[in-house]
Design a protein around this motif. Structure first.
Motif, mmCIF file in Angstrom:
data_model
loop_
_atom_site.group_PDB
_atom_site.id
_atom_site.type_symbol
_atom_site.label_atom_id
_atom_site.label_comp_id
_atom_site.label_asym_id
_atom_site.label_seq_id
_atom_site.Cartn_x
_atom_site.Cartn_y
_atom_site.Cartn_z
ATOM 1 N N UNK A 316 0.847 -1.172 0.000
ATOM 2 C CA UNK A 316 0.000 0.000 0.000
ATOM 3 C C UNK A 316 0.905 1.253 0.000
ATOM 4 N N UNK A 317 0.736 2.143 -0.997
ATOM 5 C CA UNK A 317 1.618 3.329 -1.083
ATOM 6 C C UNK A 317 1.651 4.153 0.216
ATOM 7 N N UNK A 318 0.502 4.226 0.913
ATOM 8 C CA UNK A 318 0.464 4.995 2.172
ATOM 9 C C UNK A 318 1.409 4.385 3.212
ATOM 10 N N UNK A 319 1.358 3.053 3.317
ATOM 11 C CA UNK A 319 2.223 2.371 4.295
ATOM 12 C C UNK A 319 3.682 2.577 3.933
ATOM 13 N N UNK A 320 3.961 2.577 2.634
ATOM 14 C CA UNK A 320 5.343 2.781 2.178
ATOM 15 C C UNK A 320 5.825 4.191 2.508
ATOM 16 N N UNK A 321 4.902 5.161 2.399
ATOM 17 C CA UNK A 321 5.290 6.552 2.716
ATOM 18 C C UNK A 321 5.643 6.668 4.191
ATOM 19 N N UNK A 327 12.257 5.402 8.361
ATOM 20 C CA UNK A 327 13.659 5.019 8.149
ATOM 21 C C UNK A 327 14.536 6.243 7.927
ATOM 22 N N UNK A 328 13.877 7.335 7.570
ATOM 23 C CA UNK A 328 14.585 8.586 7.393
ATOM 24 C C UNK A 328 15.320 8.986 8.671
ATOM 25 N N UNK A 329 14.709 8.661 9.832
ATOM 26 C CA UNK A 329 15.340 8.961 11.131
ATOM 27 C C UNK A 329 16.673 8.267 11.291
ATOM 28 N N UNK A 363 14.347 -4.355 8.995
ATOM 29 C CA UNK A 363 13.687 -5.494 8.344
ATOM 30 C C UNK A 363 12.253 -5.614 8.816
ATOM 31 N N UNK A 364 12.079 -5.487 10.135
ATOM 32 C CA UNK A 364 10.738 -5.675 10.693
ATOM 33 C C UNK A 364 9.797 -4.568 10.218
ATOM 34 N N UNK A 365 10.301 -3.347 10.202
ATOM 35 C CA UNK A 365 9.460 -2.233 9.746
ATOM 36 C C UNK A 365 9.072 -2.424 8.286
ATOM 37 N N UNK A 366 10.046 -2.889 7.488
ATOM 38 C CA UNK A 366 9.763 -3.106 6.068
ATOM 39 C C UNK A 366 8.726 -4.208 5.910
ATOM 40 N N UNK A 367 8.892 -5.278 6.702
ATOM 41 C CA UNK A 367 7.964 -6.410 6.613
ATOM 42 C C UNK A 367 6.552 -5.986 7.015
#
Length: 550
Positions: A316-321, A327-329, A363-367
């Motif tokens: 979902x693009x929203x979740x990716x945003x 991860x920017x942090x 990894x977990x955040x991406x998953x």
């Protein structure tokens, strides 16, 4: 509290775990009422805890009589009649590679190399030979959908006589298989393949540990013991590396999470909890199974035959945003193409985080930003594997979708699918995909709950002890901390007594009002175990004193 009237309690006493059927939901002034339908056991008895989870998820344990009756008629050995018309591969050097304690061996491997071309055979137990369509066995397997692997037991999809017997590719026994033989060049391209009904005989049952000792550790004693097989294992490693590299190039995402391995004593008490590591041998099998699954899926997609695919939708693009913000942090970024994220971007992110303190966390955040894979009749591709075609072909002993497509493949190989059969499969496959996906979710949740329960029980013996961990989650009610043995617990925000902490949603961190001290994702912390709650399956930590003094 549910009130049980006298005489409706089956003789249960205080401390018994029971199954209650609610007969009256009560009202504002009265409690709900019910009758006890089963006593699972005393709360302190070994196994009662896991059994409660089995009941809570409605996992079927006993097989119906009709199924057991059908199983009785199944032969213990392959018959001459069953061998007719099959491709005989018994002369090929064949191995199975599994965990030490595996009993249902459903995949075997053959491999040879000639003139720069590898011939890889993935041979899968021909379960459908014994589980015929619409038979009691088949209906029960569909109802279960999958085998469930709990910490202290397996609830199999098929009775043991099949799963550990005639359908298991046991060493030295003739077995029926459905094989996918692939010719693969040195760049990992499948140049040709053949799917066939076969008969095989496994020369050696290998374990991941032994194969890894040969290909990674070059252990002389083990190499001597399996002398005749060493060159094949070396070729396997070569080919697996090529296949993995090829998948990596196209953007396949490898979530290398340590799964939890719980070691129990004979009474079911957890002795040790540790990460279950993948090694070079487990990866070889993964790579070969993925290759067979893709090859079969692509073949049947182009034949335009009703089929079941294993699909994984784009995130979902929203979740990716929000992942990008998070991860920017940490100084990482993720690129979007026309609002979409390609698998390659997620793969790059994981590669950049490799060997850093925040690796597991990223990894977990991406998953968590991904969708769940499921079974579908339309082939919409697999985002995580960056694969256009993917199915589950390799585990018919423990997954119903594999069993279902074996049936279609065999029918197609034998006589082709007539229009009548095509419309038959068109009619049933949608329901099979929905049922299989739902049962897979149920199994996953039950497995997770039993592991959480054992983690809780294990940590209850370590109350007051200190451990090093990493902040794995930050919320406005506190911090989740994961220890190196995969156990996760919560430091409640009230336990952070040196300041008043606010939750900064944008950066996912807790910030002290006066000290401006921050707790953020991925930060190492030392904690003390405060307590555990077996009913809620939660573990509570507090910051270890040494943390505040530093």
């Amino acid at each position: 509290d549910v009130f049980i009237p006298q005489g409706k309690d089956m003789g249960a006493v205080t401390g018994h775990k029971v199954v209650v059927q609610v007969t009256d939901f009560g009202g504002p002034e009265r409690k709900p009422e019910g009758i006890i339908t089963e006593i699972i056991g005393h709360v302190n008895d070994p196994g009662t805890d896991i059994l409660s989870i089995v009941r809570a998820y409605g996992l079927p344990e006993e097989f119906p009589d009709s199924v057991l009756k059908q199983v009785e008629a199944v032969p213990d050995a392959v018959t001459g009649k069953d061998m007719q018309g099959r491709l005989d591969l018994r002369d090929l050097q064949t191995v199975t590679i599994d965990g030490e304690d595996a009993k249902d061996l459903d995949d075997a491997i053959t491999l040879s190399k000639k003139g720069g071309v590898y011939t890889l055979g993935v041979h899968i137990a021909d379960v459908t030979n014994y589980v015929t369509e619409n038979s009691p066995l088949d209906e029960e397997a569909l109802r279960r959908g999958t085998s469930v692997y709990l910490v202290d037991r397996v609830i199999p999809m098929l009775p043991h006589k099949l799963s550990n017997g005639i359908c298991s590719l046991n060493q030295g026994e003739d077995r029926l298989a459905l094989s996918c033989n692939m010719d693969i060049d040195e760049n990992g391209n499948v140049m040709g393949h053949r799917i066939a009904e076969t008969i095989i005989n496994v020369d050696r049952r290998m374990t991941y540990t032994a194969v890894n000792a040969i290909i990674t550790d070059r252990d002389e004693a083990v190499m001597k013991e399996y002398e005749a097989f060493v060159s094949m294992f070396e070729q396997m490693k070569e080919l697996a590396d090529i296949l993995r590299e090829k998948r990596k190039k196209r953007g396949s995402i490898d979530f290398d999470f340590p799964e939890t391995k719980v070691i129990l004593d004979e009474r079911g008490k957890p002795l040790e909890i540790k990460p279950y590591e993948r090694n070079a041998a487990t990866k070889i099998i993964e790579d070969f199974m993925l290759m067979a699954n893709e090859t079969v899926a692509e073949d049947y997609f182009w034949q335009e035959i009703p089929f079941l695919y294993r699909t994984h939708d784009n995130p979902d693009p929203e979740k990716m945003k929000s992942l990008a913000t998070l991860i920017n942090n940490f100084g990482y970024s993720i690129r979007f193409h026309n609002g979409e994220v390609y698998p390659k971007e997620v793969q790059k992110l994981l590669a950049n985080a490799e060997d850093t303190p925040e690796e597991a966390l990223i990894s977990r955040l991406a998953l968590r930003s991904m969708k769940q894979a499921k079974y579908t009749v339309a082939n919409t591709g697999h985002f995580g594997l960056a694969a256009k075609y993917y199915t589950h072909f390799t585990s018919p002993i423990r997954r119903y979708p594999d069993l279902q497509i074996h049936r279609i493949i065999k029918e197609n190989l034998r006589s082709g699918l007539a229009n009548k059969r095509i419309s038959h499969y068109d009619k049933i496959l949608q329901q099979v995909s929905v049922q299989s996906s739902a049962m897979e979710r149920r199994a996953d949740e039950a497995e997770r709950e039993t592991i959480k329960l054992k983690k809780c029980e294990y940590m209850s013996r370590h109350i007051g002890e200190e451990f090093d961990g990493v902040i794995s989650g930050v919320t406005n009610w506190g911090l989740y901390v994961e220890l190196s043995n995969t156990v996760e617990g919560l430091i409640h925000v009230n336990q952070l007594q040196d300041d008043y902490y606010h939750f900064d949603e944008e950066h996912y961190e807790l910030v002290g009002e006066m000290t401006r001290k921050t707790y953020k994702l991925g930060q190492p912390v030392r904690v003390m175990v405060l307590g555990t709650d077996k009913l809620l399956r939660t573990i509570d930590f507090i910051p270890a004193k040494s943390l505040d003094e530093e």
